[in-house]
Write an enzyme that holds these catalytic residues in place. Structure first.
Site, short mmCIF file in Angstrom:
data_model
loop_
_atom_site.label_atom_id
_atom_site.label_comp_id
_atom_site.label_asym_id
_atom_site.label_seq_id
_atom_site.Cartn_x
_atom_site.Cartn_y
_atom_site.Cartn_z
N LYS A 202 0.85 -1.19 0.00
CA LYS A 202 0.00 0.00 0.00
C LYS A 202 0.89 1.24 0.00
O LYS A 202 1.71 1.43 0.90
CB LYS A 202 -0.90 -0.01 1.24
CG LYS A 202 -1.78 1.24 1.32
CD LYS A 202 -2.76 1.16 2.47
CE LYS A 202 -3.57 2.44 2.56
NZ LYS A 202 -4.50 2.42 3.70
N LYS A 256 -2.20 -1.50 -3.81
CA LYS A 256 -3.06 -0.33 -3.75
C LYS A 256 -2.23 0.95 -3.81
O LYS A 256 -1.23 1.02 -3.09
CB LYS A 256 -3.83 -0.39 -2.43
CG LYS A 256 -4.70 0.79 -2.15
CD LYS A 256 -5.30 0.65 -0.78
CE LYS A 256 -6.06 1.92 -0.47
NZ LYS A 256 -6.43 2.00 0.91
C1 PBG Z 1 -7.01 3.87 5.42
C2 PBG Z 1 -7.51 3.53 4.08
C3 PBG Z 1 -7.38 4.38 2.97
C4 PBG Z 1 -8.01 3.75 1.90
C5 PBG Z 1 -8.51 2.53 2.37
N1 PBG Z 1 -8.17 2.39 3.72
C6 PBG Z 1 -6.79 5.74 2.85
C7 PBG Z 1 -5.52 6.04 3.48
O1 PBG Z 1 -4.64 5.20 3.65
O2 PBG Z 1 -5.38 7.21 3.83
C8 PBG Z 1 -8.11 4.36 0.54
C9 PBG Z 1 -9.15 3.85 -0.37
C10 PBG Z 1 -9.49 4.76 -1.48
O3 PBG Z 1 -8.85 5.80 -1.73
O4 PBG Z 1 -10.46 4.42 -2.18
N2 PBG Z 1 -6.94 2.90 6.35
#
Ligand code: PBG
Length: 335
Positions: A202, A256
């Site tokens: 991520k 991601k």
């Molecule tokens: C945070 C989380 C995020 C997303 C899913 N879980 C955002 C972040 O890390 O700030 C992003 C998903 C998206 O942008 O659709 N736990």
């Protein structure tokens, strides 16, 4: 490993493009409804549907309406729904205790969906950001995001979700050691069949902006997430993180964001052959929607092309806010 093609004109690559039937026969990859996971945003209240300005077509739903949404998704054959809570601001604290409240919004929604639509798998988010007064995925002390203290909180959060009936736990927090800690806790608690999809690779991405609006974290986040999320310049590191999470007991791994990181998906799938997913995140959705709403691109074709690209790169499935629209298009034979 190209076949030994004859030279032109004995071989003409256009032959297999010359009719719809031949194009279908020569198609290498397919997108199916089985490949879709639908992320949804939930909020408190009854019969409430609240649009998210930066995600046209996506609403925050109260629990009664998310049950209806899950019924619709299951009716289309979508195998899984993934819940993200907009927590009331008064419940966001420094200790993030609402995250493991058995009656928090997420856990109420899990119970309601599993009671009404048991055939759809419910996936959850394990991270503290929707509950944290400082908007971070981990506990914060003196401006530092704490790792080991956060693990205890994440384990409590995951156990509460599994107790409520979650089928897939999705740790998105990027703390070290969380997959092993959660897996051991699930086994000890008798949750042998609760799956873990690790947000293994991520990235610290600008494409999460609309999501942070949706869960109310744009307002709370202090600083950025670069001390725990990945540097977009790296991909060897992604392989190391996926290897680590599989070794700690993840059943499925995720990359991601999605589209800008398809090279990472391909490397992960080739290296490990594990069930591999990508998250087409909020900013990716917003870009396609905004361009389509302006009449600059054909929104449905861009959606389907983007989803096929995930399959071609090696994804077994995709988390996408387009899941319903994509399933409808596939069902109508346009996929
Ligand atoms: C945070 C989380 C995020 C997303 C899913 N879980 C955002 C972040 O890390 O700030 C992003 C998903 C998206 O942008 O659709 N736990």
């Amino acid at each position: 490993m190209q076949p030994p093609f004859a030279p032109f004109p004995m071989m003409r690559h256009r032959r297999l493009k010359s009719s719809a039937a031949l194009r279908k026969l020569a198609q290498e990859n397919a997108l199916g409804i089985n490949d879709l996971i639908w992320p949804v945003f939930i909020r408190s209240g009854v019969n409430l549907r609240e649009p998210i300005a930066s995600m046209p077509g996506v609403d925050r739903l109260s629990v009664d309406l998310v049950v209806k949404a899950a019924e619709m998704a299951a009716g289309l054959g979508i195998p899984a729904i993934c819940l993200f809570p907009y927590t009331d601001m008064s419940l966001r604290t420094l200790d993030c205790a609402e995250a493991w409240n058995p009656d928090n919004l997420t856990n109420r929604a899990i119970r309601a969906i599993k009671a009404a639509v048991p055939q759809i798998a419910v996936m959850t988010d394990v991270a503290l950001d929707p509950y944290n007064a400082l908007g971070h995925d981990g506990l914060v002390r003196g401006g530092v995001i704490l790792n080991d203290e956060t693990l205890e909180a994440l384990v409590k959060q995951a156990l509460a979700q599994a107790d409520a009936g979650a089928d897939i736990i999705g740790p998105s927090d990027m703390m070290d050691g969380r997959i092993g800690a959660i897996r051991r806790a699930l086994e000890s608690a008798g949750h042998q069949n609760v799956a873990i999809m690790s947000y293994a690779a991520k990235y610290a991405s600008a494409f999460y902006g609309p999501f942070r609006d949706a869960v109310g974290a744009s307002a709370t986040l202090v600083g950025d997430k670069t001390t725990y999320q990945m540097n977009p310049a790296n991909s060897d590191e992604a392989l190391a993180l996926v290897r680590r999470d599989l070794a700690e007991g993840a059943d499925m791994v995720m990359v991601k964001p999605g589209m800008p990181y398809l090279d990472v998906v391909q490397r992960v799938k080739e290296a490990f052959g594990a069930p591999t997913f990508a998250y087409q995140v909020s900013g990716e959705y917003a870009m396609i929607k905004a361009a389509a709403l302006n009449g600059w691109i054909d929104g449905e074709r861009a959606m389907l092309e983007s989803l096929m690209a995930f399959r071609r790169a090696g994804c077994d499935g995709v988390l996408t806010y387009f899941a319903i629209e994509a399933a409808q298009a596939i069902k109508a034979g346009r996929g």
